[in-house]
Design an enzyme around this catalytic site. Sequence first.
Site, PDB file in Angstrom:
ATOM      1  N   HIS A   8      -6.462  -1.239   8.247  1.00 19.72           N
ATOM      2  CA  HIS A   8      -5.545  -0.358   8.959  1.00 19.72           C
ATOM      3  C   HIS A   8      -5.758   1.093   8.523  1.00 19.72           C
ATOM      4  CE1 HIS A   8      -3.737  -4.384   8.324  1.00 19.72           C
ATOM      5  NE2 HIS A   8      -3.455  -4.274   9.612  1.00 19.72           N
ATOM      6  N   ASP A  63      -9.676  -0.512   4.113  1.00 20.80           N
ATOM      7  CA  ASP A  63      -8.472  -1.046   4.737  1.00 20.80           C
ATOM      8  C   ASP A  63      -8.775  -1.467   6.166  1.00 20.80           C
ATOM      9  OD1 ASP A  63      -5.763  -1.541   5.488  1.00 20.80           O
ATOM     10  OD2 ASP A  63      -5.081   0.072   4.174  1.00 20.80           O
ATOM     11  N   ASP A  94      -7.348  -1.950  -0.144  1.00 21.19           N
ATOM     12  CA  ASP A  94      -6.411  -2.935   0.386  1.00 21.19           C
ATOM     13  C   ASP A  94      -7.197  -4.219   0.619  1.00 21.19           C
ATOM     14  OD1 ASP A  94      -4.773  -4.496   2.112  1.00 21.19           O
ATOM     15  OD2 ASP A  94      -3.772  -2.700   2.834  1.00 21.19           O
ATOM     16  N   ASP A 119      -6.700  -6.535   2.527  1.00 17.13           N
ATOM     17  CA  ASP A 119      -6.833  -6.951   3.924  1.00 17.13           C
ATOM     18  C   ASP A 119      -8.007  -6.265   4.613  1.00 17.13           C
ATOM     19  OD1 ASP A 119      -6.057  -4.453   5.056  1.00 17.13           O
ATOM     20  OD2 ASP A 119      -3.976  -5.058   5.284  1.00 17.13           O
ATOM     21  N   GLU A 142      -1.961  -5.114  -1.992  1.00 14.56           N
ATOM     22  CA  GLU A 142      -1.633  -6.071  -0.929  1.00 14.56           C
ATOM     23  C   GLU A 142      -2.040  -7.508  -1.224  1.00 14.56           C
ATOM     24  OE1 GLU A 142       0.338  -5.496   1.536  1.00 14.56           O
ATOM     25  OE2 GLU A 142       0.325  -3.322   1.855  1.00 14.56           O
ATOM     26  N   HIS A 145       0.794  -1.222   0.000  1.00  9.54           N
ATOM     27  CA  HIS A 145       0.000   0.000   0.000  1.00  9.54           C
ATOM     28  C   HIS A 145       0.826   1.272   0.000  1.00  9.54           C
ATOM     29  CE1 HIS A 145      -4.430   1.121   1.134  1.00  9.54           C
ATOM     30  NE2 HIS A 145      -4.016   1.711   0.042  1.00  9.54           N
ATOM     31  N   ASP A 173      -3.090   3.285   8.001  1.00 12.69           N
ATOM     32  CA  ASP A 173      -1.946   3.741   7.201  1.00 12.69           C
ATOM     33  C   ASP A 173      -1.658   5.212   7.478  1.00 12.69           C
ATOM     34  OD1 ASP A 173      -1.939   1.185   6.225  1.00 12.69           O
ATOM     35  OD2 ASP A 173      -2.785   1.683   4.282  1.00 12.69           O
ATOM     36  N   HIS A 223       4.360   1.144   4.027  1.00 14.73           N
ATOM     37  CA  HIS A 223       2.983   0.880   3.616  1.00 14.73           C
ATOM     38  C   HIS A 223       1.985   1.254   4.704  1.00 14.73           C
ATOM     39  CE1 HIS A 223       2.350  -3.549   5.210  1.00 14.73           C
ATOM     40  NE2 HIS A 223       2.987  -2.813   6.078  1.00 14.73           N
TER      41      HIS A 223
END
Length: 298
Positions: free
Chosen positions: A123, A121, A225, A227, A270, A98, A125, A138
């Site tokens: 996360h 995402d 992303d 994930d 990702e 990412h 980031d 990332h």
Amino acid sequence: MNDKISVIGVPMDLGADRRGVDMGPSAIRYAGIAKKLERLGFDLKDTGNINVPQPEMYVEAGKYKYLEQVVKANEQLAEAVSKEIGDGRFPLVLGGDHSIAIGTIAGVAKHVQNLGVIWFDAHGDLNTGETSPSGNIHGMSLAACLGYGHERLVSLGGFFPKLKPENIVIIGARDLDPGERALIKEIGLNVYTMHEIDKLGMARVMEEAIKQVSRETDGVHLSLDLDGLDPHDAPGVGTPVIGGISYRESHLALEILAEADVLVSAEFVEVNPILDRENATAQVAVELIGSAFGEKLL
């Protein structure tokens, strides 16, 4: 939506400091992205891959791992994205980790003055070198686009910040570091965690998110992303977090986004084939791309 799409591959794993995700663009291509988009009637051009060095060539550690190499690759990406938009085409970027969002958004923001972003995402980031527990870039890409972090990342493309907090919505977050939580509160960033998705439902989340990122903006970028999905549906990612967005919820979200007709660019990142099962995550990426570009059952 622009019916001319340019695919740009970025075999980047330096931002994640974990091998395998550099094969993501090839995995997504192998899973049939070209056939999918051509079948939907798009004029497709594959521009190939950005040149990214191998991590074995360098010994790198510190607050910003592989900083020089990540910056150079993202500079190439920004130029490639800008060129395709300048030629009247929609850039579809395939990652790679990412960290490539820094280059993608830099290239798009050269043409779209006030850019909105939907960031799918697990996360945030939103780390910097001072808050990141790993030094992996990332996990810093959105922060850099907002003007936080190392000067080389923040000023990539020759201007900063690329984004305004009020024009960003994060969807699917469920793993935030302390520094990220502090920044979210400080700048008032809009975040729909899995709590909000469960409570409100994905349809309402998307309606609110699209309204937010479309208000007084000139176009919207999708940064997805894999994930963000639950690991059950997308196992081939480097930083899986259980309890994520379901396969069906993801499709619904992108179908609603396609109906809004606000996208000017997109990236899917990702995908890590080494950690995957029979290229399942790349196949999910292709199916989600189809939904984002208007594919429907009827």
